[in-house]
Write a protein that holds these residues in place. Structure first.
Motif, PDB file in Angstrom:
ATOM      1  N   VAL A  63       0.836  -1.205   0.000  1.00  0.00           N
ATOM      2  CA  VAL A  63       0.000   0.000   0.000  1.00  0.00           C
ATOM      3  C   VAL A  63       0.870   1.254   0.000  1.00  0.00           C
ATOM      4  O   VAL A  63       0.650   2.192  -0.778  1.00  0.00           O
ATOM      5  N   VAL A  64       1.875   1.274   0.862  1.00  0.00           N
ATOM      6  CA  VAL A  64       2.740   2.452   0.970  1.00  0.00           C
ATOM      7  C   VAL A  64       3.535   2.653  -0.323  1.00  0.00           C
ATOM      8  O   VAL A  64       3.714   3.789  -0.783  1.00  0.00           O
ATOM      9  N   ARG A  65       4.002   1.565  -0.919  1.00  0.00           N
ATOM     10  CA  ARG A  65       4.730   1.683  -2.189  1.00  0.00           C
ATOM     11  C   ARG A  65       3.816   2.199  -3.299  1.00  0.00           C
ATOM     12  O   ARG A  65       4.241   3.002  -4.142  1.00  0.00           O
ATOM     13  N   ALA A  66       2.566   1.752  -3.304  1.00  0.00           N
ATOM     14  CA  ALA A  66       1.619   2.213  -4.321  1.00  0.00           C
ATOM     15  C   ALA A  66       1.354   3.707  -4.185  1.00  0.00           C
ATOM     16  O   ALA A  66       1.332   4.453  -5.175  1.00  0.00           O
ATOM     17  N   MET A  67       1.182   4.178  -2.959  1.00  0.00           N
ATOM     18  CA  MET A  67       0.937   5.599  -2.734  1.00  0.00           C
ATOM     19  C   MET A  67       2.176   6.432  -3.065  1.00  0.00           C
ATOM     20  O   MET A  67       2.070   7.540  -3.600  1.00  0.00           O
ATOM     21  N   THR A  68       3.340   5.894  -2.760  1.00  0.00           N
ATOM     22  CA  THR A  68       4.583   6.583  -3.106  1.00  0.00           C
ATOM     23  C   THR A  68       4.722   6.688  -4.619  1.00  0.00           C
ATOM     24  O   THR A  68       5.147   7.727  -5.146  1.00  0.00           O
ATOM     25  N   PHE A  69       4.343   5.633  -5.334  1.00  0.00           N
ATOM     26  CA  PHE A  69       4.382   5.643  -6.803  1.00  0.00           C
ATOM     27  C   PHE A  69       3.479   6.733  -7.358  1.00  0.00           C
ATOM     28  O   PHE A  69       3.862   7.472  -8.283  1.00  0.00           O
ATOM     29  N   VAL A  70       2.292   6.851  -6.804  1.00  0.00           N
ATOM     30  CA  VAL A  70       1.338   7.880  -7.242  1.00  0.00           C
ATOM     31  C   VAL A  70       1.944   9.273  -7.098  1.00  0.00           C
ATOM     32  O   VAL A  70       1.822  10.130  -7.993  1.00  0.00           O
ATOM     33  N   ILE A  71       2.626   9.502  -5.987  1.00  0.00           N
ATOM     34  CA  ILE A  71       3.241  10.811  -5.735  1.00  0.00           C
ATOM     35  C   ILE A  71       4.458  11.019  -6.639  1.00  0.00           C
ATOM     36  O   ILE A  71       4.645  12.099  -7.217  1.00  0.00           O
TER      37      ILE A  71
ATOM     38  N   MET B  73       0.213  15.266  -4.510  1.00  0.00           N
ATOM     39  CA  MET B  73       1.294  15.850  -3.709  1.00  0.00           C
ATOM     40  C   MET B  73       1.526  15.061  -2.422  1.00  0.00           C
ATOM     41  O   MET B  73       2.659  14.919  -1.966  1.00  0.00           O
ATOM     42  N   TYR B  74       0.434  14.559  -1.845  1.00  0.00           N
ATOM     43  CA  TYR B  74       0.508  13.822  -0.582  1.00  0.00           C
ATOM     44  C   TYR B  74      -0.500  12.679  -0.609  1.00  0.00           C
ATOM     45  O   TYR B  74      -1.368  12.624  -1.466  1.00  0.00           O
ATOM     46  N   TRP B  75      -0.396  11.798   0.384  1.00  0.00           N
ATOM     47  CA  TRP B  75      -1.439  10.793   0.548  1.00  0.00           C
ATOM     48  C   TRP B  75      -1.815  10.698   2.012  1.00  0.00           C
ATOM     49  O   TRP B  75      -1.042  11.019   2.905  1.00  0.00           O
ATOM     50  N   GLY B  76      -3.053  10.281   2.224  1.00  0.00           N
ATOM     51  CA  GLY B  76      -3.548  10.139   3.581  1.00  0.00           C
ATOM     52  C   GLY B  76      -4.373   8.879   3.714  1.00  0.00           C
ATOM     53  O   GLY B  76      -4.613   8.165   2.739  1.00  0.00           O
ATOM     54  N   THR B  77      -4.803   8.615   4.916  1.00  0.00           N
ATOM     55  CA  THR B  77      -5.623   7.435   5.187  1.00  0.00           C
ATOM     56  C   THR B  77      -7.045   7.858   5.519  1.00  0.00           C
ATOM     57  O   THR B  77      -7.290   9.003   5.896  1.00  0.00           O
ATOM     58  N   SER B  78      -7.965   6.941   5.386  1.00  0.00           N
ATOM     59  CA  SER B  78      -9.365   7.219   5.711  1.00  0.00           C
ATOM     60  C   SER B  78      -9.949   6.003   6.409  1.00  0.00           C
ATOM     61  O   SER B  78      -9.927   4.897   5.871  1.00  0.00           O
TER      62      SER B  78
ATOM     63  N   SER C 279       5.965   3.685   9.754  1.00  0.00           N
ATOM     64  CA  SER C 279       7.208   2.963  10.038  1.00  0.00           C
ATOM     65  C   SER C 279       7.786   2.323   8.778  1.00  0.00           C
ATOM     66  O   SER C 279       9.003   2.366   8.541  1.00  0.00           O
ATOM     67  N   ILE C 280       6.925   1.748   7.951  1.00  0.00           N
ATOM     68  CA  ILE C 280       7.368   1.134   6.697  1.00  0.00           C
ATOM     69  C   ILE C 280       7.935   2.194   5.752  1.00  0.00           C
ATOM     70  O   ILE C 280       8.953   1.986   5.090  1.00  0.00           O
ATOM     71  N   ALA C 281       7.262   3.343   5.699  1.00  0.00           N
ATOM     72  CA  ALA C 281       7.741   4.427   4.845  1.00  0.00           C
ATOM     73  C   ALA C 281       9.141   4.870   5.270  1.00  0.00           C
ATOM     74  O   ALA C 281      10.022   5.094   4.424  1.00  0.00           O
ATOM     75  N   ARG C 282       9.358   4.978   6.567  1.00  0.00           N
ATOM     76  CA  ARG C 282      10.668   5.389   7.060  1.00  0.00           C
ATOM     77  C   ARG C 282      11.722   4.295   6.815  1.00  0.00           C
ATOM     78  O   ARG C 282      12.871   4.578   6.487  1.00  0.00           O
ATOM     79  N   GLN C 283      11.326   3.058   6.961  1.00  0.00           N
ATOM     80  CA  GLN C 283      12.257   1.945   6.790  1.00  0.00           C
ATOM     81  C   GLN C 283      12.758   1.830   5.350  1.00  0.00           C
ATOM     82  O   GLN C 283      13.942   1.571   5.109  1.00  0.00           O
ATOM     83  N   PHE C 284      11.867   2.039   4.376  1.00  0.00           N
ATOM     84  CA  PHE C 284      12.222   1.848   2.970  1.00  0.00           C
ATOM     85  C   PHE C 284      12.337   3.160   2.186  1.00  0.00           C
ATOM     86  O   PHE C 284      12.346   3.154   0.960  1.00  0.00           O
ATOM     87  N   ASN C 285      12.435   4.275   2.910  1.00  0.00           N
ATOM     88  CA  ASN C 285      12.585   5.583   2.282  1.00  0.00           C
ATOM     89  C   ASN C 285      11.427   5.881   1.326  1.00  0.00           C
ATOM     90  O   ASN C 285      11.616   6.333   0.197  1.00  0.00           O
ATOM     91  N   LEU C 286      10.205   5.620   1.783  1.00  0.00           N
ATOM     92  CA  LEU C 286       9.001   5.863   1.006  1.00  0.00           C
ATOM     93  C   LEU C 286       8.266   7.073   1.594  1.00  0.00           C
ATOM     94  O   LEU C 286       8.726   7.688   2.547  1.00  0.00           O
ATOM     95  N   VAL C 287       7.134   7.412   1.014  1.00  0.00           N
ATOM     96  CA  VAL C 287       6.378   8.586   1.467  1.00  0.00           C
ATOM     97  C   VAL C 287       5.327   8.159   2.498  1.00  0.00           C
ATOM     98  O   VAL C 287       4.476   7.312   2.205  1.00  0.00           O
ATOM     99  N   PRO C 288       5.356   8.727   3.704  1.00  0.00           N
ATOM    100  CA  PRO C 288       4.384   8.352   4.740  1.00  0.00           C
ATOM    101  C   PRO C 288       3.072   9.132   4.575  1.00  0.00           C
ATOM    102  O   PRO C 288       3.039  10.178   3.917  1.00  0.00           O
ATOM    103  N   PRO C 289       1.996   8.652   5.187  1.00  0.00           N
ATOM    104  CA  PRO C 289       0.732   9.399   5.142  1.00  0.00           C
ATOM    105  C   PRO C 289       0.843  10.667   5.981  1.00  0.00           C
ATOM    106  O   PRO C 289       1.592  10.706   6.952  1.00  0.00           O
TER     107      PRO C 289
END
Length: 229
Positions: A30-38, A44-49, A61-71
């Motif tokens: 999920v985090v990789r998919a959102m990072t790809f979109v950005i 510009m950003y992504w969030g959760t709902s 935590s996953i975003a920080r671990q793999f240098n991805l974009v966090p929500p």
């Protein structure tokens, strides 16, 4: 998303949301998919709902671990009668990782405007097909208690020389960590009325908020476990 942008005639949107977490989809995916979109310039950003605090923290935590974009924010229901998540669980994320709250349904499907105080108007949402649940909610014992409290809140709004809707929206905005409140209107007059809540916000002093908490009788207490969204 590209199709949506085309229909909106936009090159990108400010933020895109992942609505409800999917237990069958690995969080890293999920985090990789959102990072790809950005990275592709579609947002510009992504969030959760409707995610809970544990899920949001896992994504961060996953975003920080793999240098991805966090929500950056969570979209959550928030109004007088729906308080726990925004007031108990999200503030911790706001302070720890900067995730804000973009809240929705500040008027509880119109309930807080007083339109249902004397019954269900034919033109209201509760009278529409597919909203039987709202009509049932209004006629329930809990619904009747809420309507009684809403009438008292109307008197408070009169004291402040504002509408019940403006008071309800300003009350949402005063909460720590709330970045913005989503409004749902059907005409220009309603939009202008709702925007007037910004003027009311300055009148919500600590003593007044305390008075409203006593009236509502549902101020969240720490120590509760968070339920899954």
């Amino acid at each position: 998303l590209r199709g949506s942008l085309s229909r909106l005639q936009l090159d990108y949107v400010d933020i895109v949301f992942a609505n409800r977490s999917d237990i069958n989809a690995p969080m890293e995916e999920v985090v990789r998919a959102m990072t790809f979109v950005i990275d592709q310039g579609m947002a510009m950003y992504w969030g959760t709902s409707r995610w809970n605090a544990v899920e949001i923290m896992e994504a961060y935590s996953i975003a920080r671990q793999f240098n991805l974009v966090p929500p950056v924010c969570e979209q959550a229901e928030y109004h007088y009668f729906q308080r726990d998540k925004v007031e108990l669980h999200l503030p911790e994320l706001y302070h720890k990782i900067g995730v804000g709250a973009m809240t929705w349904s500040p008027l509880a499907c119109g309930l807080l405007t007083g339109k249902y105080n004397e019954g269900v108007p034919e033109s209201s949402r509760a009278a529409m097909k597919g909203y039987a649940w709202l009509k049932e909610r209004l006629s329930s014992d809990e619904g009747k208690k809420q309507l009684s409290k809403i009438k008292e809140l109307h008197l408070l709004a009169d004291r402040l020389k504002c509408t019940a809707a403006q008071l309800a929206i300003a009350w949402c905005l005063r909460s720590e960590g709330v970045s913005s409140v989503l409004l749902g209107v059907s005409n220009t007059e309603q939009l202008l009325e709702n925007l007037g809540s910004l003027r009311v916000l300055t009148q919500l002093t600590p003593p007044l908020i305390a008075e409203m908490d006593v009236l509502l009788g549902n101020k969240p207490r720490s120590g509760k476990k968070e339920a899954r969204s």
